[in-house]
Design a protein around this motif. Sequence first.
Motif, PDB file in Angstrom:
ATOM      1  N   ALA A 141      88.954 -19.247 -13.308  1.00 21.13           N
ATOM      2  CA  ALA A 141      88.506 -18.508 -14.488  1.00 21.13           C
ATOM      3  C   ALA A 141      87.111 -17.949 -14.265  1.00 21.13           C
ATOM      4  O   ALA A 141      86.389 -18.379 -13.357  1.00 21.13           O
ATOM      5  CB  ALA A 141      88.528 -19.416 -15.719  1.00 21.13           C
ATOM      6  N   LEU A 155      86.350 -21.788 -21.905  1.00 22.47           N
ATOM      7  CA  LEU A 155      87.349 -21.738 -20.837  1.00 22.47           C
ATOM      8  C   LEU A 155      87.786 -23.142 -20.429  1.00 22.47           C
ATOM      9  O   LEU A 155      88.964 -23.390 -20.143  1.00 22.47           O
ATOM     10  CB  LEU A 155      86.791 -20.988 -19.629  1.00 22.47           C
ATOM     11  CG  LEU A 155      86.633 -19.471 -19.780  1.00 22.47           C
ATOM     12  CD1 LEU A 155      85.941 -18.887 -18.549  1.00 22.47           C
ATOM     13  CD2 LEU A 155      87.981 -18.789 -19.987  1.00 22.47           C
ATOM     14  N   GLU A 156      86.845 -24.066 -20.412  1.00 22.65           N
ATOM     15  CA  GLU A 156      87.167 -25.442 -20.032  1.00 22.65           C
ATOM     16  C   GLU A 156      88.144 -26.097 -21.002  1.00 22.65           C
ATOM     17  O   GLU A 156      88.827 -27.061 -20.645  1.00 22.65           O
ATOM     18  CB  GLU A 156      85.885 -26.281 -19.963  1.00 22.65           C
ATOM     19  CG  GLU A 156      84.952 -25.902 -18.828  1.00 22.65           C
ATOM     20  CD  GLU A 156      83.604 -26.594 -18.934  1.00 22.65           C
ATOM     21  OE1 GLU A 156      83.436 -27.436 -19.845  1.00 22.65           O
ATOM     22  OE2 GLU A 156      82.707 -26.289 -18.124  1.00 22.65           O
ATOM     23  N   TYR A 200      93.050 -14.709 -12.526  1.00 18.28           N
ATOM     24  CA  TYR A 200      91.992 -15.470 -13.190  1.00 18.28           C
ATOM     25  C   TYR A 200      92.169 -15.417 -14.712  1.00 18.28           C
ATOM     26  O   TYR A 200      92.569 -14.385 -15.268  1.00 18.28           O
ATOM     27  CB  TYR A 200      90.618 -14.881 -12.879  1.00 18.28           C
ATOM     28  CG  TYR A 200      90.113 -15.092 -11.475  1.00 18.28           C
ATOM     29  CD1 TYR A 200      89.071 -15.977 -11.216  1.00 18.28           C
ATOM     30  CD2 TYR A 200      90.657 -14.396 -10.394  1.00 18.28           C
ATOM     31  CE1 TYR A 200      88.574 -16.165  -9.929  1.00 18.28           C
ATOM     32  CE2 TYR A 200      90.173 -14.572  -9.108  1.00 18.28           C
ATOM     33  CZ  TYR A 200      89.138 -15.464  -8.881  1.00 18.28           C
ATOM     34  OH  TYR A 200      88.657 -15.639  -7.604  1.00 18.28           O
ATOM     35  N   ALA A 201      91.840 -16.512 -15.376  1.00 19.85           N
ATOM     36  CA  ALA A 201      91.560 -16.430 -16.802  1.00 19.85           C
ATOM     37  C   ALA A 201      90.156 -15.850 -16.947  1.00 19.85           C
ATOM     38  O   ALA A 201      89.300 -16.060 -16.090  1.00 19.85           O
ATOM     39  CB  ALA A 201      91.626 -17.816 -17.442  1.00 19.85           C
ATOM     40  N   ILE A 235      85.668 -22.412 -12.369  1.00 20.24           N
ATOM     41  CA  ILE A 235      85.161 -21.458 -13.356  1.00 20.24           C
ATOM     42  C   ILE A 235      83.846 -20.873 -12.844  1.00 20.24           C
ATOM     43  O   ILE A 235      82.891 -21.607 -12.593  1.00 20.24           O
ATOM     44  CB  ILE A 235      84.932 -22.121 -14.723  1.00 20.24           C
ATOM     45  CG1 ILE A 235      86.236 -22.704 -15.270  1.00 20.24           C
ATOM     46  CG2 ILE A 235      84.364 -21.110 -15.723  1.00 20.24           C
ATOM     47  CD1 ILE A 235      86.060 -23.506 -16.550  1.00 20.24           C
ATOM     48  N   THR A 282      92.354 -10.819 -14.875  1.00 21.09           N
ATOM     49  CA  THR A 282      93.646 -11.488 -15.117  1.00 21.09           C
ATOM     50  C   THR A 282      94.697 -10.970 -14.145  1.00 21.09           C
ATOM     51  O   THR A 282      95.575 -11.728 -13.716  1.00 21.09           O
ATOM     52  CB  THR A 282      94.108 -11.288 -16.571  1.00 21.09           C
ATOM     53  OG1 THR A 282      94.213  -9.896 -16.878  1.00 21.09           O
ATOM     54  CG2 THR A 282      93.148 -11.950 -17.542  1.00 21.09           C
ATOM     55  N   LYS A 304      97.455 -24.497 -12.714  1.00 27.59           N
ATOM     56  CA  LYS A 304      96.121 -24.217 -13.233  1.00 27.59           C
ATOM     57  C   LYS A 304      95.513 -23.028 -12.484  1.00 27.59           C
ATOM     58  O   LYS A 304      95.728 -22.859 -11.281  1.00 27.59           O
ATOM     59  CB  LYS A 304      95.231 -25.449 -13.092  1.00 27.59           C
ATOM     60  CG  LYS A 304      95.570 -26.566 -14.088  1.00 27.59           C
ATOM     61  CD  LYS A 304      94.575 -27.702 -13.972  1.00 27.59           C
ATOM     62  CE  LYS A 304      94.835 -28.785 -15.010  1.00 27.59           C
ATOM     63  NZ  LYS A 304      94.533 -28.320 -16.373  1.00 27.59           N
ATOM     64  N   VAL A 358      93.427 -23.734 -17.362  1.00 31.05           N
ATOM     65  CA  VAL A 358      92.267 -23.409 -16.536  1.00 31.05           C
ATOM     66  C   VAL A 358      91.872 -24.593 -15.659  1.00 31.05           C
ATOM     67  O   VAL A 358      91.796 -25.732 -16.126  1.00 31.05           O
ATOM     68  CB  VAL A 358      91.078 -22.993 -17.420  1.00 31.05           C
ATOM     69  CG1 VAL A 358      89.791 -22.884 -16.598  1.00 31.05           C
ATOM     70  CG2 VAL A 358      91.365 -21.662 -18.114  1.00 31.05           C
ATOM     71  N   PHE A 380      94.514 -14.236 -20.000  1.00 28.22           N
ATOM     72  CA  PHE A 380      95.100 -15.173 -19.040  1.00 28.22           C
ATOM     73  C   PHE A 380      96.095 -14.429 -18.158  1.00 28.22           C
ATOM     74  O   PHE A 380      96.763 -13.506 -18.620  1.00 28.22           O
ATOM     75  CB  PHE A 380      95.808 -16.320 -19.765  1.00 28.22           C
ATOM     76  CG  PHE A 380      94.885 -17.143 -20.619  1.00 28.22           C
ATOM     77  CD1 PHE A 380      94.204 -18.223 -20.089  1.00 28.22           C
ATOM     78  CD2 PHE A 380      94.670 -16.825 -21.955  1.00 28.22           C
ATOM     79  CE1 PHE A 380      93.342 -18.971 -20.860  1.00 28.22           C
ATOM     80  CE2 PHE A 380      93.808 -17.559 -22.746  1.00 28.22           C
ATOM     81  CZ  PHE A 380      93.141 -18.637 -22.191  1.00 28.22           C
ATOM     82  N   ASN A 404      89.123 -26.461 -14.305  1.00 33.38           N
ATOM     83  CA  ASN A 404      87.704 -26.562 -14.672  1.00 33.38           C
ATOM     84  C   ASN A 404      86.773 -26.626 -13.477  1.00 33.38           C
ATOM     85  O   ASN A 404      85.551 -26.445 -13.632  1.00 33.38           O
ATOM     86  CB  ASN A 404      87.482 -27.784 -15.565  1.00 33.38           C
ATOM     87  CG  ASN A 404      88.067 -27.600 -16.946  1.00 33.38           C
ATOM     88  OD1 ASN A 404      88.493 -26.503 -17.306  1.00 33.38           O
ATOM     89  ND2 ASN A 404      88.099 -28.653 -17.732  1.00 33.38           N
TER      90      ASN A 404
END
Length: 369
Positions: free
Chosen positions: A25, A126-127, A49-50, A137, A45, A22, A132, A14, A134
Amino acid sequence: RGALKTKCFAYIGFPQNSNNAKVPAVVLIHGGAGYPFLQWVKEWTNRGYAAIALSTIGVFPLRINAGDVEGALEKDWTHELTGVFYEDGYASTPDNDDMRIRDTQPIDDMWMYHAVSQAILAGKVLESFDVVDNNKIGAVGISWGSVILSITLGYKNNFAYAIPVYGSGYLAESLSYMRYKFILPRVQDLWLAEKNFNNVKIPVLWICMNNDSCFSANSNSKSYIYTVKNNARTTLSIKSGWIHGHSCCWDINYPCKEIYAFADAMVGEGSFPYIEKIERSDDGMICAKYAEIPHDDVAATLYYLTEQYEYAIPLNMHESHIAHNWKKKRAFVDRKNRIVRVNVPSNATVCYLEIVDKRNNLTVSSIFI
């Protein structure tokens, strides 16, 4: 896997200092002889981004920070569930079987079945994190990972974007050795990505090489044709002078800026060039209109062959290579109207147009014409 449950190893990272906002990802799917790469996660990261990098071949680390170097598959990884990973009733997922599928092999014992399932589940993992976003992604797959991702897109339709690197659908039509892995009847029944391309509604960057030994670009061109119908932001990028590998797909010292730029653009953090329209007249003139290059530093080149577009495939088919060198012709760029024009040589057998945003070092391409 049979009567057993399976486990899959992955690294998750992360970004720091997200200020409780948020973040976008990305799912990272490695290729052949690869594994979850720590540096790959770190690169994403560092960009806010995750990221989750999963093992698609059932390997687990033998040491802390396994995956911090490339080329250590035998040294740093094992296919056994040992130590903290062991649990009665569980098994590791299958190793890469190179699509050598037996006619009687159950589908839930196939490597590709588990690899696609893992890619879908990685997105769901990830969700599950509150940090994150959603709706932002995406997924990137390299080489065999691009094949996995191309297939996955037919089943998981809520990625924000996808970037299959090198590979694509239509691999049974590949000119390289890859075709021999996808012309087998059971593989064609189960694992042709293009069978589900009608389900792919998201933007896809089909990025590849014009002289890749593993994948020939005609398959990427055709994959673009059949997926851009459902999303106008889907883009084709056929690169020259690149190499095939893992780290060259995330290391900014290599010409791969398209990967990050496309992801950023698709989650609302910038723009990415694309070809709006392309026409070829009866006299051989190609005219293309491009978009999302907000400056005049643009170059365009026609790549073409005067010989048959084919690959040489020696006894060791993994040493296959394009049989002839691409020729190049500079195209005229009307920067005011964002139009490119070029006359195709009369002896050209196949060609495509490359447009480069030189300021940002981003390449987009036309289909094979």
